[in-house]
Design a protein around this motif. Structure first.
Motif, short mmCIF file in Angstrom:
data_model
loop_
_atom_site.label_atom_id
_atom_site.label_comp_id
_atom_site.label_asym_id
_atom_site.label_seq_id
_atom_site.Cartn_x
_atom_site.Cartn_y
_atom_site.Cartn_z
N GLN A 53 0.82 -1.21 0.00
CA GLN A 53 0.00 0.00 0.00
C GLN A 53 0.86 1.27 0.00
OE1 GLN A 53 -2.15 -1.26 3.57
NE2 GLN A 53 -4.06 -1.08 2.43
N SER A 54 2.04 1.18 0.60
CA SER A 54 2.89 2.37 0.72
C SER A 54 3.39 2.86 -0.63
CB SER A 54 4.08 2.08 1.65
OG SER A 54 4.97 1.14 1.07
N ARG A 55 3.25 2.04 -1.67
CA ARG A 55 3.64 2.48 -3.01
C ARG A 55 2.65 3.51 -3.55
NH1 ARG A 55 4.02 -3.73 -5.16
NH2 ARG A 55 5.60 -4.48 -3.68
N ASP A 56 1.42 3.51 -3.01
CA ASP A 56 0.37 4.38 -3.55
C ASP A 56 -0.14 5.43 -2.57
OD1 ASP A 56 0.21 3.04 -6.08
OD2 ASP A 56 -0.83 1.39 -5.07
N ASN B 34 -19.65 -10.69 5.73
CA ASN B 34 -20.52 -9.53 5.54
C ASN B 34 -21.92 -9.80 6.08
OD1 ASN B 34 -20.55 -6.85 4.68
ND2 ASN B 34 -21.43 -7.36 2.70
N ALA B 35 -22.37 -11.06 5.98
CA ALA B 35 -23.71 -11.42 6.43
C ALA B 35 -23.87 -11.29 7.94
CB ALA B 35 -24.03 -12.85 6.00
N TYR B 36 -22.76 -11.30 8.68
CA TYR B 36 -22.82 -11.18 10.14
C TYR B 36 -22.79 -9.73 10.61
CZ TYR B 36 -22.32 -16.20 10.91
OH TYR B 36 -22.52 -17.56 10.94
N LEU B 37 -22.57 -8.80 9.69
CA LEU B 37 -22.53 -7.39 10.06
C LEU B 37 -23.94 -6.80 10.12
CD1 LEU B 37 -19.55 -6.21 7.82
CD2 LEU B 37 -19.49 -6.67 10.28
N GLU B 38 -24.17 -5.91 11.07
CA GLU B 38 -25.49 -5.26 11.17
C GLU B 38 -25.81 -4.49 9.89
OE1 GLU B 38 -26.63 -4.19 15.71
OE2 GLU B 38 -25.04 -2.97 14.83
N ASN B 39 -24.81 -3.79 9.38
CA ASN B 39 -24.96 -3.06 8.12
C ASN B 39 -23.88 -3.56 7.16
OD1 ASN B 39 -27.05 -1.13 8.98
ND2 ASN B 39 -25.46 -0.38 10.36
N PRO B 40 -24.26 -3.93 5.94
CA PRO B 40 -23.29 -4.48 5.00
C PRO B 40 -22.11 -3.54 4.78
CG PRO B 40 -25.52 -4.75 4.16
CD PRO B 40 -25.62 -3.87 5.37
N GLY B 41 -20.92 -4.14 4.68
CA GLY B 41 -19.72 -3.36 4.42
C GLY B 41 -19.21 -3.62 3.02
N HIS B 42 -18.04 -3.07 2.72
CA HIS B 42 -17.37 -3.37 1.45
C HIS B 42 -16.76 -4.77 1.56
CE1 HIS B 42 -17.38 1.00 0.49
NE2 HIS B 42 -17.16 1.14 1.79
N VAL B 43 -16.96 -5.62 0.57
CA VAL B 43 -16.35 -6.95 0.58
C VAL B 43 -15.04 -6.89 -0.21
CG1 VAL B 43 -16.58 -9.38 -0.06
CG2 VAL B 43 -18.56 -8.13 0.82
N ILE B 44 -13.94 -7.08 0.49
CA ILE B 44 -12.61 -7.12 -0.14
C ILE B 44 -11.91 -8.38 0.37
CG2 ILE B 44 -10.40 -5.98 -0.44
CD1 ILE B 44 -11.78 -3.32 0.10
N LEU C 71 -8.36 -1.33 -0.94
CA LEU C 71 -8.34 -0.64 0.36
C LEU C 71 -7.89 0.81 0.20
CD1 LEU C 71 -6.79 -3.49 2.54
CD2 LEU C 71 -9.14 -2.64 2.64
N VAL C 72 -6.90 1.05 -0.63
CA VAL C 72 -6.42 2.42 -0.84
C VAL C 72 -7.54 3.28 -1.42
CG1 VAL C 72 -4.86 3.85 -2.23
CG2 VAL C 72 -3.98 1.86 -1.01
N LYS C 73 -8.37 2.70 -2.26
CA LYS C 73 -9.50 3.45 -2.83
C LYS C 73 -10.43 3.95 -1.72
CE LYS C 73 -13.10 3.01 -6.38
NZ LYS C 73 -13.73 2.08 -7.36
#
Length: 353
Positions: free
Chosen positions: A33-36, A130-140, A343-345
């Motif tokens: 990640q440190s490259r970007d 993601n199905a266990y989260l109260e509110n859906p997150g980003h799937v990465i 993730l950087v996005k």
């Protein structure tokens, strides 16, 4: 003197001293990640080759970050790290956007849910998570370094260097030694295979914490009682940087977990050109393509695990085809560069808000 965090936009805390899958993920991701983006890890133990800042510098860093908005991103992966981010933001007034990656596939505690609700962004490592989260997150989904994890040009020489049987068929199972990880299932499935196939050697590698030392001793005693302790080898845990070599020497990797959050070991093995037999836990059903890169069985089904392992070893030509397909699959779908970019996005969106 310039403060260590003067030019840092993203902080990746890792508050655990001992090696774990989460720790390994952080230490592999941050250099990529440190490259970007300007990112640094922090924690009690961070390898020298990872961009990092001292823990103490968190308290003394400026309230505003170097970004035009003044925000920094705090990317936590454990409850204690979410708490740390909240303390820095609300008690010390640091301008932090809080982000959390969840790999858990179980009902979360009230504390965890409370903490997650206070995050500015949430990432899940799989659809199941993601199905266990109260509110859906980003799937990465996780990725790995496909250059560091790659097949060996001379497997026999590498085996000799690592003092492993050069001409044997090697079947490996790596990770923490405990029931959750299915280490006992691997041992029980392999013992009859070892009895029937004198050329096969099983490798168990990892560390048993104090709580599981008697569990590990029981497994060693089990192999000894069967007269197979010379072919059921228990190897000590090695540093993260040496892991790829221990995959490269294998003919087959077995991931026998009863429960897993995500589980990187199947794609680490496949990237090294090693087919996989795995249980249907964590993200393994996404990582292993049934009949193409290996075989899948239900968790805690030792007869099925034994049968699948026998089946995989029964056809060397097919095993070689699975090895090639596994490497190609990881290269296309599970590179760490893909994970880092995704993730950087998110970091950039948080910094701009």
């Amino acid at each position: 003197m310039t403060h260590p965090l003067a030019h840092t936009d993203v902080i990746a805390p890792n508050f655990k001293r001992r090696l774990s899958g989460v720790t390994a993920t952080v230490m592999r991701l941050v250099p990529v990640q440190s490259r970007d983006i300007s990112i640094a890890a922090t924690g009690p133990v961070v390898p020298d080759d990872v961009p990092q800042v001292p823990l103490a510098s968190l308290v003394t860093m400026s309230r505003r970050g170097p970004s035009p908005s003044g925000w920094r991103v705090w990317h936590a992966r454990r409850n204690v790290e979410m708490l740390g981010g909240l303390a820095l933001r609300y008690l010390l007034g640091k301008r932090l956007k809080l982000m959390f990656t969840s790999a858990s596939q179980r009902e979360q505690t009230g504390l965890t849910r409370w903490l997650i609700r206070r995050m500015d962004a949430v990432v899940a490592t799989s659809d199941r998570t993601n199905a266990y989260l109260e509110n859906p997150g980003h799937v990465i989904m996780h990725g790995i370094d496909t250059e560091g994890f790659a097949p060996s040009p001379d497997r026999a020489a590498l085996r000799a260097e690592l003092k492993l049987p050069v001409n044997a068929t090697l079947v490996g199972c790596y990770g923490r030694i405990r029931a959750q990880k299915g280490t006992d299932a691997f041992v029980e499935a392999m013992l009859p295979i070892l009895r029937d196939n004198p050329d096969v050697v099983a490798l168990v590698m990892g560390r048993a914490t104090e709580k599981y030392e008697s569990f590990e001793k029981g497994l060693k005693d089990r192999a000894r009682a069967e007269g197979l302790s010379d072919r059921m080898l228990f190897l000590p845990e090695v540093p993260v940087g040496d892991m790829a070599d221990f995959y490269r020497v294998l003919d087959l990797y077995v991931a026998p977990q009863r429960w897993e959050g995500f589980g990187l070991t199947p794609i680490e093995a496949m990237a090294c050109g090693v087919p996989v037999v795995a249980t249907r836990v964590g993200a393994f059903e996404k990582l292993v393509v049934q009949g193409t890169t290996g075989l899948l069985v239900d968790p805690d089904d030792i007869p099925a695990l034994e049968a699948a392992t026998r089946d995989a070893l029964s056809d060397p030509t097919r095993l070689a085809a699975w090895a090639e397909a596994g490497r190609s699959y990881v290269m296309s779908d599970f590179s760490i560069a893909r994970e880092a970019a995704a993730l950087v996005k998110i970091y950039r969106k948080l910094l701009a808000a």
